[in-house]
Design an enzyme around this catalytic site. Structure first.
Site, short mmCIF file in Angstrom:
data_model
loop_
_atom_site.label_atom_id
_atom_site.label_comp_id
_atom_site.label_asym_id
_atom_site.label_seq_id
_atom_site.Cartn_x
_atom_site.Cartn_y
_atom_site.Cartn_z
N SER A 15 0.83 -1.22 0.00
CA SER A 15 0.00 0.00 0.00
C SER A 15 0.86 1.27 0.00
O SER A 15 0.59 2.21 -0.77
CB SER A 15 -0.89 0.02 1.24
OG SER A 15 -1.64 -1.14 1.30
N CYS A 43 -1.63 -6.06 2.97
CA CYS A 43 -3.04 -5.73 3.07
C CYS A 43 -3.89 -6.48 2.05
O CYS A 43 -4.87 -7.13 2.40
CB CYS A 43 -3.23 -4.22 2.91
SG CYS A 43 -4.96 -3.76 2.93
N CYS A 48 -5.41 -7.58 5.49
CA CYS A 48 -6.72 -6.96 5.67
C CYS A 48 -7.82 -7.49 4.75
O CYS A 48 -8.92 -7.82 5.21
CB CYS A 48 -6.65 -5.45 5.42
SG CYS A 48 -5.14 -4.68 5.97
N TYR A 180 -4.45 -8.23 17.52
CA TYR A 180 -5.40 -8.15 16.42
C TYR A 180 -5.57 -9.49 15.69
O TYR A 180 -6.67 -9.97 15.49
CB TYR A 180 -4.90 -7.17 15.35
CG TYR A 180 -5.04 -5.71 15.59
CD1 TYR A 180 -6.09 -5.00 15.01
CD2 TYR A 180 -4.09 -5.01 16.32
CE1 TYR A 180 -6.21 -3.64 15.17
CE2 TYR A 180 -4.20 -3.64 16.49
CZ TYR A 180 -5.25 -2.95 15.91
OH TYR A 180 -5.36 -1.59 16.07
N VAL A 183 -6.99 -12.55 17.73
CA VAL A 183 -8.40 -12.39 18.07
C VAL A 183 -9.28 -12.50 16.81
O VAL A 183 -10.31 -13.17 16.81
CB VAL A 183 -8.64 -11.06 18.82
CG1 VAL A 183 -10.11 -10.76 18.97
CG2 VAL A 183 -7.95 -11.12 20.19
N GLU A 184 -8.85 -11.87 15.74
CA GLU A 184 -9.65 -11.93 14.52
C GLU A 184 -9.74 -13.35 13.98
O GLU A 184 -10.82 -13.84 13.62
CB GLU A 184 -9.08 -10.98 13.46
CG GLU A 184 -9.25 -9.52 13.84
CD GLU A 184 -8.76 -8.53 12.79
OE1 GLU A 184 -9.16 -7.37 12.86
OE2 GLU A 184 -7.96 -8.92 11.91
N GLY A 265 2.79 -11.10 16.66
CA GLY A 265 3.47 -9.90 16.21
C GLY A 265 4.20 -10.14 14.90
O GLY A 265 4.22 -11.25 14.37
N ASP A 306 5.12 -0.69 7.32
CA ASP A 306 5.44 -1.66 8.39
C ASP A 306 6.93 -1.88 8.58
O ASP A 306 7.35 -2.29 9.66
CB ASP A 306 4.77 -3.01 8.09
CG ASP A 306 3.27 -2.98 8.28
OD1 ASP A 306 2.74 -1.91 8.62
OD2 ASP A 306 2.63 -4.02 8.07
N THR A 314 -2.50 -0.17 7.25
CA THR A 314 -2.46 0.25 5.85
C THR A 314 -2.69 1.75 5.66
O THR A 314 -1.91 2.41 4.97
CB THR A 314 -3.51 -0.56 5.06
OG1 THR A 314 -3.18 -1.92 5.18
CG2 THR A 314 -3.57 -0.16 3.61
N GLU A 444 -27.51 5.48 17.92
CA GLU A 444 -28.13 6.64 18.56
C GLU A 444 -27.74 6.75 20.02
O GLU A 444 -27.78 7.83 20.60
CB GLU A 444 -29.66 6.63 18.38
CG GLU A 444 -30.38 5.53 19.11
CD GLU A 444 -31.88 5.52 18.77
OE1 GLU A 444 -32.55 6.51 19.09
OE2 GLU A 444 -32.37 4.53 18.20
P1 NDP Z 1 -0.02 -7.55 17.92
O1 NDP Z 1 1.16 -6.76 18.27
O2 NDP Z 1 -1.33 -6.90 17.79
O3 NDP Z 1 -0.18 -8.74 18.95
C1 NDP Z 1 0.85 -9.63 19.20
C2 NDP Z 1 0.38 -10.55 20.29
O4 NDP Z 1 1.29 -11.62 20.46
C3 NDP Z 1 0.28 -9.83 21.63
O5 NDP Z 1 -0.86 -10.33 22.27
C4 NDP Z 1 1.55 -10.27 22.33
O6 NDP Z 1 1.44 -10.30 23.72
C5 NDP Z 1 1.72 -11.67 21.82
N1 NDP Z 1 3.11 -12.12 21.81
C6 NDP Z 1 4.18 -11.48 21.34
N2 NDP Z 1 5.28 -12.23 21.46
C7 NDP Z 1 4.89 -13.38 22.04
C8 NDP Z 1 5.57 -14.55 22.42
N3 NDP Z 1 6.88 -14.70 22.24
N4 NDP Z 1 4.87 -15.54 23.00
C9 NDP Z 1 3.53 -15.41 23.18
N5 NDP Z 1 2.83 -14.33 22.82
C10 NDP Z 1 3.49 -13.32 22.25
O7 NDP Z 1 0.42 -8.31 16.60
P2 NDP Z 1 -0.39 -9.13 15.53
O8 NDP Z 1 0.55 -10.14 15.04
O9 NDP Z 1 -1.71 -9.56 16.05
O10 NDP Z 1 -0.65 -8.04 14.41
C11 NDP Z 1 0.42 -7.22 13.92
C12 NDP Z 1 -0.06 -5.84 13.61
O11 NDP Z 1 -0.81 -5.85 12.41
C13 NDP Z 1 -1.00 -5.24 14.65
O12 NDP Z 1 -0.32 -4.64 15.70
C14 NDP Z 1 -1.77 -4.23 13.84
O13 NDP Z 1 -1.08 -3.03 13.81
C15 NDP Z 1 -1.80 -4.87 12.45
N6 NDP Z 1 -3.12 -5.48 12.20
C16 NDP Z 1 -4.22 -4.68 12.13
C17 NDP Z 1 -5.46 -5.22 11.90
C18 NDP Z 1 -6.65 -4.33 11.83
O14 NDP Z 1 -6.49 -3.14 11.64
N7 NDP Z 1 -7.85 -4.85 12.01
C19 NDP Z 1 -5.66 -6.67 11.73
C20 NDP Z 1 -4.44 -7.41 11.86
C21 NDP Z 1 -3.24 -6.83 12.09
P3 NDP Z 1 1.52 -8.97 24.64
O15 NDP Z 1 0.20 -8.29 24.49
O16 NDP Z 1 1.73 -9.54 26.01
O17 NDP Z 1 2.68 -8.21 24.12
#
Ligand code: NDP
Length: 462
Positions: A15, A43, A48, A180, A183-184, A265, A306, A314, A444
């Protein structure tokens, strides 16, 4: 005549890179863009867009159930995973074509090749073997999922990248992570009928979001039968004789599943990119270091999206691209504006937010007011579904400014986009109160919460 082959060389066709290349080319600059895989980047190709298509697919099971409360008799339903994958792939191919043709139309030259830096102005195209030069270079190579190499058995696990191409839909899956993607995807798999467990090391999923909504979403997921297992993590994953996987958690619990998905992450794509040769410095996590104007430690090289590990979204990458064009080609140094970025998590129920959480606002402001409504939306009445919506406005008591707006429920992402305008514009709660409601809608509630549910003063709820 320029001393270089190109005015601008962009590495990465996601993007951010595509936007920068297109706009620079439309300004009459001689631009080239290299993409080693597919145009569209994370994306469009593996983020996305296919994710949102999966979200839609996963919502039908509930929709079929709900329809019955509204008088419909729904016949036998069956979900066909390969059919969804094929339809999704066709759509992604269509979008990829649009991305590429937009670059072409703008007049930028395309290299379907991996490009690496050989110096501050020198780029080598790996397949082609050619070496070209450019006055300015933008690195927009994005990122990729972390694969947890330190965990024994990580090689048996998938990430979001493989999740988009699984041959079969697993019967049971364990998803590691609480952000993100975890959970998604946990919600997507659950919606498609997969027995799903999400394992997260922290106390509550979605760190950084408002605690109230995190908790409510967790409960909603639990209620549906999507297990959320917090304060734990996987220590190892073993392949069993029958091809299933045993994921052993720190707590000792063993999860026997067909797939384990890591969503822990993402890492910046800077490996073997030639950053050192070009004088481009990386941070401790391997992301490209940039100043407020997206300039790297090399004077003529910039990085956006990124790969810089700023905000991995994005629209942010696109915004960074546009600011960079202003800075380098319009002589108007422009810093990207990261203040008040709305975001959505496409969980089920969905979460859409903008601005400060209650917790952060309480730290920054002497006194805040919380307007909170938790209710069963009308759509859930005849259907008999017990899902609730939660809406919350965080207001500075002194100035009356709305500092944050948080929604959990149907179309929360759509609402977040509109709420973002109000919060970004610095509107007050009085402006919300003066706004006529649109009836009957769930939204509302946002303009009819006239009295605060509670206040937080000096960090204490009063
Ligand atoms: P996130 O940073 O959102 O989440 C990473 C998760 O992994 C956290 O819960 C973290 O825990 C956990 N974690 C990290 N390292 C370890 C480990 N070694 N062992 C166990 N758990 C671990 O990253 P995502 O990969 O989910 O997504 C990356 C990015 O992409 C997001 O931050 C977001 O910016 C983007 N994204 C946006 C979306 C949207 O806009 N809807 C959808 C998908 C991605 P802790 O919380 O304890 O650090």
């Amino acid at each position: 005549m320029s001393a270089y082959d190109y005015d601008l060389f962009v590495i990465g066709g996601g993007s951010g890179g595509v936007r920068a290349a297109r706009v620079a080319a439309s300004l009459g600059k001689k631009v080239a863009i290299a993409e080693e895989y597919r145009f569209g980047g994370t994306c469009v190709i593996r983020g996305c867009v296919p994710k949102k298509l999966f979200v839609y697919a996963s919502q039908f099971a509930e929709a079929f159930e709900d329809a019955q409360g509204y008088g419909w008799t729904v016949g036998e339903t069956r979900f066909d995973w390969p059919k969804l994958i094929a339809a999704k792939d066709a759509e992604i191919e269509r979008l990829e074509g649009i991305y590429q043709s937009n670059v072409n139309k703008a007049g930028a030259e395309i290299f379907a090749d991996r490009a690496v830096l050989e110096g501050p102005h020198e780029i080598r195209l790996i397949e082609d073997g050619r070496r070209v030069t450019a006055d300015k270079i933008i690195i927009a190579t994005g990122g990729r999922p972390n694969r947890h190499p330190a965990m024994p058995g990580a090689e048996h696990c998938i990430t979001s990248e493989e999740a988009f191409h699984l041959k079969e839909l697993p019967k049971r899956i364990a998803v590691l992570g609480g952000g993100y993607i975890a959970v998604e995807f946990a919600n997507i798999f659950h919606g498609l009928g997969v027995d799903t467990t999400l394992v997260y090391r922290g106390k509550e999923i979605l760190q950084g979001f408002d605690d109230d909504l995190r908790h409510e979403l967790h409960q909603a997921m639990d209620k549906k039968g999507l297990r959320v297992h917090c304060c734990d993590t996987f220590e190892r994953v073993d392949m069993r004789g029958d091809g299933t996987l045993a994921a052993t958690a720190k707590s000792g619990e063993v999860f026997v599943v067909d797939q384990v998905m890591l969503a822990i992450g993402r890492t910046a794509n800077t490996e073997n990119l030639g950053c050192e040769a070009a004088g481009v410095a990386l941070d401790a996590r391997g992301a490209i270091k940039v100043d407020d104007y997206s300039r790297t430690s090399a004077e003529n090289i910039y990085a956006i999206g990124d790969v810089t590990h700023r905000v991995q979204l994005t629209p942010v990458a696109i915004h960074e691209a546009m600011c960079l064009i202003e800075t380098i080609y319009h002589d108007r140094p422009t810093k990207p504006d990261y203040d008040t970025i709305a975001t959505a998590v496409f969980s089920q129920p969905e979460l859409g937010v903008v601005g400060l959480t209650e917790c952060v606002a309480a730290e920054r402001f002497d006194e805040i007011e919380i307007y909170r409504a938790a209710f069963r939306p009308m759509k859930n009445t005849l259907s008999g579904r017990d899902g609730r919506m939660l809406m919350k406005l965080v207001v500075d008591a002194k100035s009356r400014r709305v500092l944050g707006a948080h929604v959990l429920g149907h179309d929360a992402g759509e609402l977040a986009q509109i709420l973002a305008v109000t919060v970004k514009a610095g509107l007050t709660k009085d402006a919300f109160d003066a706004t006529m409601a649109v009836h009957p809608t769930a939204a509302e509630e946002l303009v009819t919460m006239y009295t605060p549910s509670y206040r937080v003063k000096g960090g204490e709820r009063v």
